[in-house]
Design a protein around this motif. Structure first.
Motif, PDB file in Angstrom:
ATOM      1  N   LEU A  35      39.187  43.107  53.400  1.00  0.00           N
ATOM      2  CA  LEU A  35      38.301  42.410  54.342  1.00  0.00           C
ATOM      3  C   LEU A  35      37.409  41.354  53.690  1.00  0.00           C
ATOM      4  O   LEU A  35      36.775  40.572  54.395  1.00  0.00           O
ATOM      5  CB  LEU A  35      37.407  43.418  55.067  1.00  0.00           C
ATOM      6  CG  LEU A  35      38.111  44.392  55.989  1.00  0.00           C
ATOM      7  CD1 LEU A  35      37.108  45.407  56.544  1.00  0.00           C
ATOM      8  CD2 LEU A  35      38.815  43.656  57.117  1.00  0.00           C
ATOM      9  N   VAL A  36      37.320  41.373  52.353  1.00  0.00           N
ATOM     10  CA  VAL A  36      36.410  40.427  51.696  1.00  0.00           C
ATOM     11  C   VAL A  36      37.166  39.410  50.858  1.00  0.00           C
ATOM     12  O   VAL A  36      38.047  39.765  50.081  1.00  0.00           O
ATOM     13  CB  VAL A  36      35.357  41.129  50.823  1.00  0.00           C
ATOM     14  CG1 VAL A  36      34.434  41.984  51.658  1.00  0.00           C
ATOM     15  CG2 VAL A  36      35.977  41.950  49.737  1.00  0.00           C
ATOM     16  N   PRO A  37      36.824  38.139  51.016  1.00  0.00           N
ATOM     17  CA  PRO A  37      37.418  37.107  50.172  1.00  0.00           C
ATOM     18  C   PRO A  37      36.633  36.964  48.869  1.00  0.00           C
ATOM     19  O   PRO A  37      35.474  37.392  48.773  1.00  0.00           O
ATOM     20  CB  PRO A  37      37.267  35.844  51.025  1.00  0.00           C
ATOM     21  CG  PRO A  37      36.006  36.087  51.792  1.00  0.00           C
ATOM     22  CD  PRO A  37      35.988  37.570  52.075  1.00  0.00           C
ATOM     23  N   VAL A  38      37.255  36.357  47.876  1.00  0.00           N
ATOM     24  CA  VAL A  38      36.517  35.953  46.681  1.00  0.00           C
ATOM     25  C   VAL A  38      35.399  35.025  47.148  1.00  0.00           C
ATOM     26  O   VAL A  38      35.586  34.240  48.078  1.00  0.00           O
ATOM     27  CB  VAL A  38      37.466  35.267  45.672  1.00  0.00           C
ATOM     28  CG1 VAL A  38      36.685  34.645  44.517  1.00  0.00           C
ATOM     29  CG2 VAL A  38      38.492  36.254  45.154  1.00  0.00           C
ATOM     30  N   HIS A  39      34.254  35.127  46.534  1.00  0.00           N
ATOM     31  CA  HIS A  39      33.020  34.372  46.836  1.00  0.00           C
ATOM     32  C   HIS A  39      32.253  34.917  48.042  1.00  0.00           C
ATOM     33  O   HIS A  39      31.248  34.335  48.433  1.00  0.00           O
ATOM     34  CB  HIS A  39      33.267  32.866  47.002  1.00  0.00           C
ATOM     35  CG  HIS A  39      33.954  32.252  45.828  1.00  0.00           C
ATOM     36  ND1 HIS A  39      33.397  32.255  44.565  1.00  0.00           N
ATOM     37  CD2 HIS A  39      35.148  31.651  45.713  1.00  0.00           C
ATOM     38  CE1 HIS A  39      34.231  31.668  43.724  1.00  0.00           C
ATOM     39  NE2 HIS A  39      35.303  31.299  44.394  1.00  0.00           N
ATOM     40  N   CYS A  40      32.707  36.018  48.633  1.00  0.00           N
ATOM     41  CA  CYS A  40      31.940  36.654  49.705  1.00  0.00           C
ATOM     42  C   CYS A  40      30.544  36.978  49.161  1.00  0.00           C
ATOM     43  O   CYS A  40      30.396  37.471  48.039  1.00  0.00           O
ATOM     44  CB  CYS A  40      32.632  37.942  50.157  1.00  0.00           C
ATOM     45  SG  CYS A  40      31.775  38.851  51.452  1.00  0.00           S
TER      46      CYS A  40
END
Length: 174
Positions: free
Chosen positions: A151-156
């Motif tokens: 559910l989380v992208p890099v840079h979240c």
């Protein structure tokens, strides 16, 4: 479920709250540092302030995969393996590696969260959640770590705070 754009980790609640466009979509129990909050290298504390996910490690690994030095050992955690290494700080399933965004507070010098190897990671299901027990990282149940990882992208953005989650935010859980 849509991607999250903010994780709020409450040291008071020992909970992770995941938001997308201001709406709370997920709430998960965590375990932060036994030594409490703090930013200094070697303190064993969980750093506060604004961070970001700098790297996602472990895509495709099995549930409870054992990671050391951010690499899979080829092992999958079991009670028997735990018995062979009773003092090990188990990093399992996936790693979300944090980088501080606030120079002098959690970035650079002797307070750099990235250089401290501060992660969100899975832990043995035998470990309690909702109570501070880690060496500085944010521990999650393995199944929760799998769900969160996707559910989380890099840079979240990741905010780690001593305050509980605000009532307005907790009330938006769908």
């Amino acid at each position: 479920m849509r991607q999250l754009d903010l994780l709020y980790i409450s040291l008071a609640d020992q909970q992770l709250y995941g938001f997308s466009a201001g709406q709370l979509l997920i709430r998960l129990p965590v375990s932060t540092a036994l030594n409490g909050p703090g930013e200094l290298n070697g303190s064993g504390c969980t750093p506060r302030g604004l961070h970001q996910i700098r790297a996602k490690i472990g895509t495709g690994l099995p549930l409870a995969a054992v990671l050391r030095g951010r690499r899979w050992t080829g092992e999958v955690w079991s009670a028997e393996l735990h018995g062979q290494f009773p003092g090990r700080d188990w990093i399992l399933t996936r790693i979300l590696w944090l980088s501080g965004c606030e120079p002098g507070q959690n970035r650079l010098g002797n307070v750099d969260s990235f250089r401290r190897y501060i992660y969100l990671h899975g832990t043995p299901d035998s470990e309690p959640m909702g109570v501070p027990r880690s060496h500085g990282c944010i521990r999650l149940r393995n199944a929760d770590m799998l769900e969160l990882f996707d559910l989380v992208p890099v840079h979240c953005a990741v905010r780690i705070d001593e305050a509980p989650c605000p009532d307005w935010a907790a009330a938006t859980l769908s």
